[in-house]
Motif scaffolding. Structure first.
Motif, mmCIF file in Angstrom:
data_model
loop_
_atom_site.group_PDB
_atom_site.id
_atom_site.type_symbol
_atom_site.label_atom_id
_atom_site.label_comp_id
_atom_site.label_asym_id
_atom_site.label_seq_id
_atom_site.Cartn_x
_atom_site.Cartn_y
_atom_site.Cartn_z
ATOM 1 N N VAL A 50 44.391 -31.546 50.051
ATOM 2 C CA VAL A 50 44.563 -30.980 48.704
ATOM 3 C C VAL A 50 45.502 -31.857 47.878
ATOM 4 N N VAL A 57 43.772 -35.453 47.115
ATOM 5 C CA VAL A 57 42.606 -35.319 46.226
ATOM 6 C C VAL A 57 43.059 -34.870 44.833
ATOM 7 N N VAL A 115 31.207 -29.033 43.627
ATOM 8 C CA VAL A 115 32.208 -28.467 44.549
ATOM 9 C C VAL A 115 32.178 -26.943 44.478
ATOM 10 N N LEU A 167 40.102 -27.221 42.277
ATOM 11 C CA LEU A 167 38.850 -27.625 42.929
ATOM 12 C C LEU A 167 39.113 -28.365 44.245
ATOM 13 N N ALA A 168 40.216 -29.141 44.289
ATOM 14 C CA ALA A 168 40.575 -29.802 45.552
ATOM 15 C C ALA A 168 40.878 -28.745 46.607
ATOM 16 N N ALA A 169 41.591 -27.689 46.197
ATOM 17 C CA ALA A 169 41.923 -26.607 47.133
ATOM 18 C C ALA A 169 40.666 -25.851 47.559
ATOM 19 N N HIS A 219 37.676 -27.076 47.714
ATOM 20 C CA HIS A 219 36.928 -27.977 48.592
ATOM 21 C C HIS A 219 37.511 -27.972 50.013
#
Lengths: 78, 367
Positions: A13, A16, A74, B267-269, B271
């Protein structure tokens, strides 16, 4: 602690988020700056430079659109 | 018969919670766009409402319910769910009244944990789950978003610094419409599912659905999507004002940076399957985009009040959930307790609405 928190997910997290957040802002800022410079060069009669900055802005705009598509993907595959 | 009516009451309360969730979290999505005049207020909330509705249909992976891994699944009954929902609704309304952005997910988790504590004692609460899924993410979310937005705004100012302000502002405002739309879509996908999960849990507890891999009925998806969209459209203007202009006075570049950094973190979380609160992320990003420009640009007093609200969310919603369960169980395990409390809550909401109408003139829309 490692059992309580998914350390791998946390690290993912962090990196990214940093790359996506800063990268998107950078690319979008270059889009704006490129478009502004292209417009300025056109006004000053420098067609070649205007075209070059316009191309930079266009490429970055396409990259931003691609980022939006990735974001929606996503969401669809979470 | 009693359990059927109780189920209807729980579903109605879950949809009421969903409405307050949308109402409360509108600010996360629209505050920066309104503040920088990228969008007119009504247009901003209308777009957010539509995208929240659409987002609710994007993914139906409600494999894990909102309190899964945090409380013992056997301790979750219809009465516990009802009490937890009431705790979350009350906390959402209190923080809305104070104009403080706080996490609706944490309010719901707090409410359910409190109700489970009252119903089954501390052994039914899984401390490690609470730490790993709630407390650690609550620390990570604002700090990470603060850092990402802080670095991003420095990059943005470096790149566009020498350009004429007019085109730059217009460019970032356009970008805000897109990043805000993404946030609204992500919010609908994440938050409407909480309600779908809680209603599905209630249907399982009631016996309407089987416990093994229950499928979310279509009416649950539509009603949850509609409730969050309606709440979003109504707009919690008090929180919008806090988020949009009371933490920092932001320009279009900061607004875009806060939104895009927030969207990237969320969105990273998503994903990675790491649970982060939208509210914590966006609040951190707004503060980061302000602090990177000038530390004194952030009104730290307001930021401190928000942090206090975050710390209090779980205990406050939990206490309310516990009290509601305790009062409700005085009348036995049946329908009477939840019905009385539901009627009291409804009467309270009507009284609050009427007093607002009588005492305050309609708030002018921020321009």
């Amino acid at each position: 602690m490692a059992l309580i928190v998914d350390g791998g997910a946390l690290v993912e997290v962090v990196w990214v988020s940093l790359i996506a957040g800063i990268g998107l802002t950078l690319v979008f800022s270059v889009t704006i700056a490129g478009a502004a410079r292209a417009s300025q060069q056109r006004r000053e009669g420098r067609a070649g430079l205007a075209l070059a900055w316009g191309a930079v802005a266009s490429v970055c705009a396409v990259a931003c659109i691609a980022a939006v598509v990735v974001a929606v993907t996503v969401m669809l595959h979470k | 018969m009693d359990s059927d009516v109780l189920l209807v009451l729980v579903v109605a309360t879950a949809l009421a919670f969903d409405f307050t969730n949308g109402f409360h979290d509108t600010a996360n999505v629209v505050a920066t766009s309104i503040s920088t005049r990228a969008l007119r207020p009504r247009a901003a909330v209308a777009i957010a409402a539509i995208l929240n509705f659409v987002g609710a249909f994007l993914s139906l992976e409600v494999a894990a319910t909102v309190a899964s891994g945090i409380v013992d699944a056997d301790a979750v009954t219809l009465q516990v769910i009802f009490a937890g929902l009431v705790g979350a609704i009350v906390w959402n309304l209190v923080t809305w009244y104070a104009g403080l952005p706080s996490s609706s997910s944490h309010a719901l988790i707090g409410g359910v944990v409190g109700a489970v504590l009252a119903a089954s004692g501390p052994s039914a609460v899984l401390g490690e789950g609470l730490l790993g899924k709630v407390f650690v993410p609550a620390l990570v979310a604002p700090v990470l978003a603060f850092a990402v937005a802080g670095i991003a705004i420095i990059v943005a100012y470096r790149v566009v610094g020498r350009q004429r302000p007019g085109p730059v502002t217009r460019g970032f405002r356009t970008g805000q419409i897109i990043s805000g739309s993404l946030l609204a879509l992500a919010h609908g996908t994440n938050d409407a599912q909480k309600t779908m999960g809680i209603i599905t849990l209630a249907l399982v507890a009631h016996g309407t659905l089987g416990a093994d891999n229950p499928e979310v009925p279509f009416w649950v998806v539509v009603s949850a999507a509609a409730a969050i969209a309606l709440g979003t459209y109504c707009g919690g203007w008090r929180i919008i004002r806090t988020m949009g202009s009371r933490i920092i006075k932001m320009d279009a570049a900061q607004g875009f940076t806060a939104q895009s950094s927030g969207a990237a973190v969320i969105l990273a979380a998503t994903h990675a399957g790491f649970p982060l609160s939208t509210t914590h992320v966006i609040s951190g990003a707004v503060m980061g985009s302000g602090a990177a420009k000038r530390l004194s640009a952030v009104r730290w007093g307001v930021a401190g009040n928000i942090a206090v609200a975050w710390v209090l969310t779980i205990p406050a919603a939990g206490s309310t959930g516990a009290v509601v369960y305790a009062v409700s169980s005085v009348f036995g395990a049946g329908l009477v307790g939840p019905l009385l409390i539901g009627a009291l809550l409804f009467a309270g909401l009507i009284a609050l609405g009427l007093s607002r109408i009588r005492q305050t003139p309609p708030a002018p829309e921020p321009t």
